[in-house]
Design an enzyme around this catalytic site. Structure first.
Site, PDB file in Angstrom:
ATOM      1  CB  THR A 296      -0.908   0.002   1.248  1.00 25.10           C
ATOM      2  OG1 THR A 296      -1.650  -1.213   1.279  1.00 25.10           O
ATOM      3  CG2 THR A 296      -1.885   1.164   1.209  1.00 25.10           C
ATOM      4  CB  ILE A 297       3.990   2.068   1.813  1.00 25.68           C
ATOM      5  CG1 ILE A 297       3.420   1.976   3.236  1.00 25.68           C
ATOM      6  CG2 ILE A 297       5.098   3.101   1.714  1.00 25.68           C
ATOM      7  CD1 ILE A 297       4.370   1.341   4.250  1.00 25.68           C
TER       8      ILE A 297
ATOM      9  CE  LYS B 128      -3.796  -2.870   3.949  1.00 20.63           C
ATOM     10  NZ  LYS B 128      -2.460  -2.762   3.298  1.00 20.63           N
TER      11      LYS B 128
ATOM     12  CG  ASP C  79     -17.234   3.202  -2.404  1.00 22.56           C
ATOM     13  OD1 ASP C  79     -17.953   2.386  -3.017  1.00 22.56           O
ATOM     14  OD2 ASP C  79     -17.653   4.275  -1.974  1.00 22.56           O
ATOM     15  CB  ALA C  80     -15.142   2.980  -6.777  1.00 22.77           C
TER      16      ALA C  80
ATOM     17  CG  LEU D 235     -10.673   1.218  -6.678  1.00 27.35           C
ATOM     18  CD1 LEU D 235     -10.825   0.981  -5.178  1.00 27.35           C
ATOM     19  CD2 LEU D 235      -9.543   2.221  -6.932  1.00 27.35           C
TER      20      LEU D 235
ATOM     21  CD  GLU E 175      -4.626  -6.499   3.014  1.00 27.95           C
ATOM     22  OE1 GLU E 175      -4.189  -5.998   4.052  1.00 27.95           O
ATOM     23  OE2 GLU E 175      -3.933  -7.173   2.240  1.00 27.95           O
TER      24      GLU E 175
ATOM     25  CG  HIS F 116      -3.254  -7.516   8.196  1.00 27.90           C
ATOM     26  ND1 HIS F 116      -2.198  -6.780   7.789  1.00 27.90           N
ATOM     27  CD2 HIS F 116      -3.976  -7.793   7.083  1.00 27.90           C
ATOM     28  CE1 HIS F 116      -2.269  -6.590   6.492  1.00 27.90           C
ATOM     29  NE2 HIS F 116      -3.343  -7.190   6.027  1.00 27.90           N
TER      30      HIS F 116
ATOM     31  NE  ARG G 289       5.548  -0.648   8.924  1.00 32.30           N
ATOM     32  CZ  ARG G 289       6.285  -0.571   7.820  1.00 32.30           C
ATOM     33  NH1 ARG G 289       5.902  -1.185   6.735  1.00 32.30           N
ATOM     34  NH2 ARG G 289       7.398   0.115   7.799  1.00 32.30           N
TER      35      ARG G 289
END
Lengths: 217, 217
Positions: A35-36, A63, A66-67, A71, A113, A137, A140
């Site tokens: 993601t970063i 992650k 919506d939409a 995406l 996730e 998860h 972090r």
């Protein structure tokens, strides 16, 4: 089937990610655009990685909340094999991603996730809607706050695999953590800093693979 | 104080977003780099918009779920005023974003995006941790599935404003929807397609502002 080894490229630039990845590319099964890295560079890293590694599984960890179809189109057009949805997304968002992916090919898939207070009832709902993958998860930031893996994690993982999910585990995993999960049919194991930041990243990736083979075969 | 008007640039390219924004830039208060645009182009749109609009509030809608400080650094370095966290993130992730933002300036802030089954207990937890802004959604995919605004939305919004949150509302809002919320101290109103896709986007933005003024002053 033994778990796949995935490395999360949580770098803040594509160049850094590429420099890192080339060191252990041959020892891993799944390349994750973290993601970063997505926030830093958008979808371009997926395009570049697909060009460089035509045969690898590439995960776009966006992650999405919506939409979903839109995406998904961005991710799969760029060459992603899998993409992620956040668990708090509406199930229709996840279905939109999944359906869009299927039009690109049978191997395209969506991972949910699992952050925060998701429930087994939601998980059942996702499964009923045709979603097949979840990512479990230890956050972090939760890690930084000192939260370790415990029996409640194992119980939830066991419930998820019993439901038929392909389950990925992640969250500061080190080689010596893997034995904790050995009785579960884990689908994918994500390492990040423990491989990327190792003094010898290839050796670190190989140590993960050796431990996976030892525990799951 | 009357609500601010925010437009979500949910375009799939920066160029498209810029073409759109220039039409109604003078009529809006907050420019949002939508999640879709972030997935497509990364953090670069924030950098470009900050260069073009030094005085505007710019929101980076990245919906961060983890690694809060790191993501915040990416957003605020690029020039964002506000950034978003997903509600299912650990509260430590949100705190990391908030603290990082404060080091850039007092106006920097974090909005929590309310998707899925968040609870008022969580909301209290966020407030206690110093988080001040929430974004209340009707999901785009839920809209497509026919879900409208109803009394339960208004009750939750009222509870959130009573708790002291600055509340943003979003989700397919049209000018004629705004009257629904007139008794609430809404902080920010997000429009997306209803302005971007209007035949005259400036007129559409001005119609939102006129209705906001009529209802809240």
């Amino acid at each position: 089937m033994k778990p796949k080894l995935q490395v999360a490229l949580d770098n803040t630039s594509l160049v850094e990610a590429l420099q890192s990845l080339r060191l252990y590319q041959d020892a891993i099964d799944v390349i994750e655009v973290g993601t970063i890295l997505h926030v830093a560079e958008g979808i371009e890293p997926v395009r570049v990685l697909r060009a460089l590694y035509p045969e690898k599984i590439i995960l776009a960890d966006i992650k999405g909340a919506d939409a979903g179809s839109l995406l998904a189109k961005l991710c799969f057009d760029a060459g992603a094999t899998w993409m992620t949805a956040i668990c708090s997304a509406d199930v229709n968002t996840m279905i939109g991603m999944k359906k869009t992916g299927q039009a690109y090919g049978e191997d395209r898939d969506v991972q949910i996730e699992l952050y925060g207070d998701w429930t087994m009832e939601q998980a059942k709902n996702w499964k009923d809607a045709g979603l097949e993958q979840v990512v479990y998860h230890r956050s972090r930031d939760a890690q930084a706050a000192g939260k370790g893996w415990d029996q409640s994690d194992l119980d939830k993982l066991s419930a998820l695999t019993d439901m038929g999910f392909k389950v990925t585990i992640t969250g500061g995993l080190e080689v010596h953590d893997l034995a904790l999960f050995k009785d579960l049919p884990i689908y994918c194991i994500i390492a990040g800093r423990s491989i990327r930041d190792a003094s010898n990243p290839l050796q670190a990736a190989e140590a993960f693979q050796a431990e996976i083979t030892r525990l799951w075969t």
